[in-house]
Motif scaffolding. Sequence first.
Motif, PDB file in Angstrom:
ATOM      1  N   ASP A 133       0.550  -1.285   0.082  1.00  0.00           N
ATOM      2  CA  ASP A 133       0.053   0.014  -0.131  1.00  0.00           C
ATOM      3  C   ASP A 133       0.868   1.143  -0.134  1.00  0.00           C
ATOM      4  OD1 ASP A 133      -1.762   1.912   0.181  1.00  0.00           O
ATOM      5  OD2 ASP A 133      -2.579   1.392   2.196  1.00  0.00           O
ATOM      6  N   PRO A 134       1.096   1.859  -1.110  1.00  0.00           N
ATOM      7  CA  PRO A 134       2.175   3.128  -1.196  1.00  0.00           C
ATOM      8  C   PRO A 134       1.409   4.150  -0.664  1.00  0.00           C
ATOM      9  CG  PRO A 134       1.082   2.679  -3.302  1.00  0.00           C
ATOM     10  CD  PRO A 134       0.669   1.225  -2.422  1.00  0.00           C
ATOM     11  N   ARG A 135       0.098   4.166  -0.279  1.00  0.00           N
ATOM     12  CA  ARG A 135      -0.445   5.335   0.299  1.00  0.00           C
ATOM     13  C   ARG A 135      -0.274   5.195   1.972  1.00  0.00           C
ATOM     14  NH1 ARG A 135      -6.336   5.458  -2.984  1.00  0.00           N
ATOM     15  NH2 ARG A 135      -5.381   4.942  -4.763  1.00  0.00           N
ATOM     16  N   GLY A 136       0.324   4.126   2.430  1.00  0.00           N
ATOM     17  CA  GLY A 136       0.513   4.139   3.698  1.00  0.00           C
ATOM     18  C   GLY A 136       1.841   4.538   4.395  1.00  0.00           C
ATOM     19  N   CYS A 170       7.627  10.146  -0.072  1.00  0.00           N
ATOM     20  CA  CYS A 170       7.348  10.550   1.282  1.00  0.00           C
ATOM     21  C   CYS A 170       6.151  11.593   1.345  1.00  0.00           C
ATOM     22  CB  CYS A 170       8.290  11.459   1.913  1.00  0.00           C
ATOM     23  SG  CYS A 170       9.293  12.512   0.861  1.00  0.00           S
ATOM     24  N   LEU A 171       5.685  11.934   2.501  1.00  0.00           N
ATOM     25  CA  LEU A 171       4.600  12.809   2.722  1.00  0.00           C
ATOM     26  C   LEU A 171       5.189  14.169   2.735  1.00  0.00           C
ATOM     27  CD1 LEU A 171       2.766  10.761   5.462  1.00  0.00           C
ATOM     28  CD2 LEU A 171       2.086  10.835   3.075  1.00  0.00           C
ATOM     29  N   ASP A 172       4.423  14.976   1.868  1.00  0.00           N
ATOM     30  CA  ASP A 172       4.945  16.560   2.022  1.00  0.00           C
ATOM     31  C   ASP A 172       4.307  17.300   2.910  1.00  0.00           C
ATOM     32  OD1 ASP A 172       5.527  18.945   1.010  1.00  0.00           O
ATOM     33  OD2 ASP A 172       4.460  19.282  -0.580  1.00  0.00           O
ATOM     34  N   ARG A 173       5.295  17.642   4.071  1.00  0.00           N
ATOM     35  CA  ARG A 173       4.836  18.384   5.253  1.00  0.00           C
ATOM     36  C   ARG A 173       5.430  19.585   5.092  1.00  0.00           C
ATOM     37  NH1 ARG A 173       2.995  14.565   9.115  1.00  0.00           N
ATOM     38  NH2 ARG A 173       1.882  13.166   7.837  1.00  0.00           N
ATOM     39  N   THR A 174       5.903  20.239   4.121  1.00  0.00           N
ATOM     40  CA  THR A 174       6.706  21.468   3.806  1.00  0.00           C
ATOM     41  C   THR A 174       5.769  22.831   4.063  1.00  0.00           C
ATOM     42  OG1 THR A 174       6.170  21.521   1.316  1.00  0.00           O
ATOM     43  CG2 THR A 174       8.415  20.543   2.210  1.00  0.00           C
ATOM     44  N   GLY A 179      -0.085  17.371   6.244  1.00  0.00           N
ATOM     45  CA  GLY A 179      -0.232  17.088   4.751  1.00  0.00           C
ATOM     46  C   GLY A 179      -0.011  15.577   4.283  1.00  0.00           C
ATOM     47  N   GLN A 180      -0.963  15.057   3.234  1.00  0.00           N
ATOM     48  CA  GLN A 180      -0.901  13.838   2.894  1.00  0.00           C
ATOM     49  C   GLN A 180      -0.641  13.658   1.357  1.00  0.00           C
ATOM     50  OE1 GLN A 180      -1.602  11.127   5.293  1.00  0.00           O
ATOM     51  NE2 GLN A 180      -1.082  12.750   6.548  1.00  0.00           N
ATOM     52  N   ASN A 181      -0.176  14.629   0.884  1.00  0.00           N
ATOM     53  CA  ASN A 181       0.319  14.463  -0.593  1.00  0.00           C
ATOM     54  C   ASN A 181       1.444  13.736  -0.483  1.00  0.00           C
ATOM     55  OD1 ASN A 181      -1.902  16.054  -1.475  1.00  0.00           O
ATOM     56  ND2 ASN A 181      -1.020  17.918  -1.311  1.00  0.00           N
TER      57      ASN A 181
END
Length: 385
Positions: A133-136, A170-174, A179-181
């Motif tokens: 699951d790449p979204r996990g 990775c998840l974009d938290r910039t 963020g979940q992008n």
Amino acid sequence: MDFRLTSEQSMMRDSVRRMVDADIEPVLQASDRTQALGKEQLLHIFRKLADFGLMAPRLPEAAGGGGFSMLDYGIMFEQIPPSVSMSLVSQDGCITRLFAECDEAQRARFLPGLIAGELIGCTGSTEPGTGSDPRGITTKVTRDGDMLVLNGAKMWVTNISVCDLVIVTCLDRTEDPAGQNIVKVVVERSRSPFEAREIDAIGLQQGLLGEAVFDNCRVPMENMIRSRSGGTQVLKSSWAVNRPLLGLQAVHLAQRAFDAALDYARTRTQFGKPIGARQLVQKSLSDIETAIRTSRLLCYDALATIDAGGPADGTSAMAKRYAQMACTEAVWQAMNVLGAMGLSREARLEEYYRDIRMIPIPDGTNEILSLIHGRELTGLEAIRA
């Protein structure tokens, strides 16, 4: 419909086979077969593969790639020992994703050394708690001034222990702490050091399977990939090609086992005649070659479907799953033909059996592949609600 290779395809296949015999097998034979290859050994092999355009087979010639059809690539790929071709899949995948998603400035920085086989690349997507699951994923990137800060871990990454750069999903938290992008960041080892180690596994022991930890790893801002396609689309499309390629790794190993079993059956005598004259041995040899040929044709069909632009997710999933299962049984039957010799390290069939057990996991387990195929057959989603 013609199942025969063209003269050009036969020439490409034979040329790669000769190169493997002359330039790759000696490196493998001179090394400890229970230890991963060193970086210089892999770079030596990569430079030989680069001479054939195999570092970037999916890129057009104008971009420095091989410009091959995927079927032609698969025909050549099958000739390469899996401990090496697994590293090639990682390198090729890294190059393909960078070309598809990077801007021109990033391409100019990252691609030339990789395509020439002078640098080693890979892609980190799988995590300790996230497989199919790449979204996990939980690895995240934040911003600190003009730098990116990466935190997380990646596992089951081929080439990670010796790579010069790795694409990290990775998840974009910039901008948003929650963020979940999903984004990708290119981590260059010389500029952004991180911890990595090899994973000791049952097979492909000369390969370079490993894991990495990114602990406040600081990466230049220009190394974030602003993908035009977004999310995991490029990653998923590359899996469709990878799956039949991995199936052809199983074919390679089963073919080697069959060759050894056939030679043994012709020369080993019991009760006054070669064991190859016994009915049950002939049945085993027939079953082994049938498994090899059907597996090869399924994988070639999947690659040809991709070349034709047809729907290939299900076909590719079917090809890898079937080839791995059929060829595993084929190697096991070849071991039985050799009897006690089949258990010896000298005959190497036990090595092929351990190696082939590594193939079900990368780019989709057999269970996930059956669901991908089933989704294409029915149009119904069994993986997600």
